[in-house]
Motif scaffolding. Sequence first.
Motif, short mmCIF file in Angstrom:
data_model
loop_
_atom_site.label_atom_id
_atom_site.label_comp_id
_atom_site.label_asym_id
_atom_site.label_seq_id
_atom_site.Cartn_x
_atom_site.Cartn_y
_atom_site.Cartn_z
N ALA A 1 0.83 -1.21 0.00
CA ALA A 1 0.00 0.00 0.00
C ALA A 1 0.87 1.26 0.00
N LYS A 2 1.95 1.23 0.77
CA LYS A 2 2.85 2.40 0.82
C LYS A 2 3.46 2.67 -0.55
N HIS A 3 3.94 1.65 -1.20
CA HIS A 3 4.57 1.85 -2.51
C HIS A 3 3.56 2.18 -3.60
N SER A 4 2.36 1.62 -3.52
CA SER A 4 1.36 1.96 -4.54
C SER A 4 0.91 3.41 -4.37
N LYS A 5 0.83 3.90 -3.14
CA LYS A 5 0.47 5.30 -2.91
C LYS A 5 1.57 6.23 -3.42
N ARG A 6 2.81 5.87 -3.15
CA ARG A 6 3.94 6.67 -3.66
C ARG A 6 3.97 6.67 -5.18
N ALA A 7 3.70 5.52 -5.78
CA ALA A 7 3.68 5.43 -7.24
C ALA A 7 2.57 6.30 -7.81
N LEU A 8 1.41 6.26 -7.19
CA LEU A 8 0.29 7.09 -7.65
C LEU A 8 0.65 8.57 -7.58
N LEU A 9 1.23 8.99 -6.47
CA LEU A 9 1.63 10.40 -6.33
C LEU A 9 2.69 10.78 -7.35
N SER A 10 3.62 9.88 -7.62
CA SER A 10 4.65 10.20 -8.61
C SER A 10 4.10 10.22 -10.03
N HIS A 11 3.00 9.50 -10.28
CA HIS A 11 2.34 9.57 -11.58
C HIS A 11 1.53 10.87 -11.71
N LEU A 12 0.95 11.31 -10.59
CA LEU A 12 0.12 12.52 -10.61
C LEU A 12 0.93 13.81 -10.60
N PHE A 13 2.12 13.77 -10.02
CA PHE A 13 2.91 14.99 -9.82
C PHE A 13 3.09 15.83 -11.09
N PRO A 14 3.50 15.26 -12.22
CA PRO A 14 3.69 16.11 -13.40
C PRO A 14 2.42 16.85 -13.83
N PHE A 15 1.28 16.19 -13.68
CA PHE A 15 0.04 16.82 -14.09
C PHE A 15 -0.42 17.87 -13.08
N LEU A 16 -0.16 17.63 -11.81
CA LEU A 16 -0.46 18.65 -10.80
C LEU A 16 0.46 19.85 -10.96
N ALA A 17 1.71 19.60 -11.32
CA ALA A 17 2.65 20.71 -11.55
C ALA A 17 2.29 21.48 -12.80
N ALA A 18 1.60 20.84 -13.73
CA ALA A 18 1.24 21.50 -14.99
C ALA A 18 0.13 22.52 -14.80
N ILE A 19 -0.70 22.37 -13.78
CA ILE A 19 -1.82 23.29 -13.59
C ILE A 19 -1.36 24.73 -13.38
N PRO A 20 -0.47 25.00 -12.40
CA PRO A 20 -0.03 26.40 -12.27
C PRO A 20 0.79 26.87 -13.47
N LEU A 21 1.55 25.97 -14.07
CA LEU A 21 2.32 26.36 -15.24
C LEU A 21 1.40 26.75 -16.39
N LEU A 22 0.36 26.00 -16.58
CA LEU A 22 -0.61 26.31 -17.63
C LEU A 22 -1.32 27.62 -17.34
N TYR A 23 -1.68 27.83 -16.10
CA TYR A 23 -2.34 29.08 -15.70
C TYR A 23 -1.43 30.28 -15.97
N LEU A 24 -0.17 30.17 -15.59
CA LEU A 24 0.77 31.27 -15.84
C LEU A 24 1.00 31.49 -17.33
N THR A 25 0.98 30.44 -18.10
CA THR A 25 1.16 30.57 -19.54
C THR A 25 -0.03 31.28 -20.17
N ILE A 26 -1.22 30.99 -19.71
CA ILE A 26 -2.41 31.65 -20.25
C ILE A 26 -2.41 33.12 -19.89
N ILE A 27 -1.98 33.45 -18.68
CA ILE A 27 -1.92 34.86 -18.27
C ILE A 27 -0.87 35.60 -19.08
N ALA A 28 0.33 35.03 -19.23
CA ALA A 28 1.41 35.70 -19.96
C ALA A 28 1.08 35.77 -21.45
N ASN A 29 0.58 34.68 -22.00
CA ASN A 29 0.06 34.62 -23.37
C ASN A 29 1.01 35.12 -24.45
#
Length: 98
Positions: free
Chosen positions: A35-63
């Motif tokens: 369970a510990k490793h599957s949770k860590r794996a899930l978080l490591s799979h989600l991290f790039p997409f969660l990091a993309a949200i603020p990056l995408l927001y800043l890109t839309i603002i800067a445009n």
Amino acid sequence: MMRQLLSSLSYFSIFFAPFIFPIIVWIVARDAYVAKHSKRALLSHLFPFLAAIPLLYLTIIANHAGSIFGYVILFAVIYFGSFVYNIVKGIQVLRDDV
């Protein structure tokens, strides 16, 4: 050995089912190690997409093209880092003596 295999497959699922497999293993696993490793794996799979949200927001603002290019490069670096991390952790868990 089965504990290591399931834990490792959670990391290696980045190749075949990045979100689904770790969630299923995390919910179904009765073993704390798995369970510990599957949770860590899930978080490591989600991290790039969660990091993309603020990056995408800043890109839309800067445009402008420079910010979009920077966003794509930064996302690629984050995603590649996450991809390598999952491969390395999958191998480490397989080699782990539990």
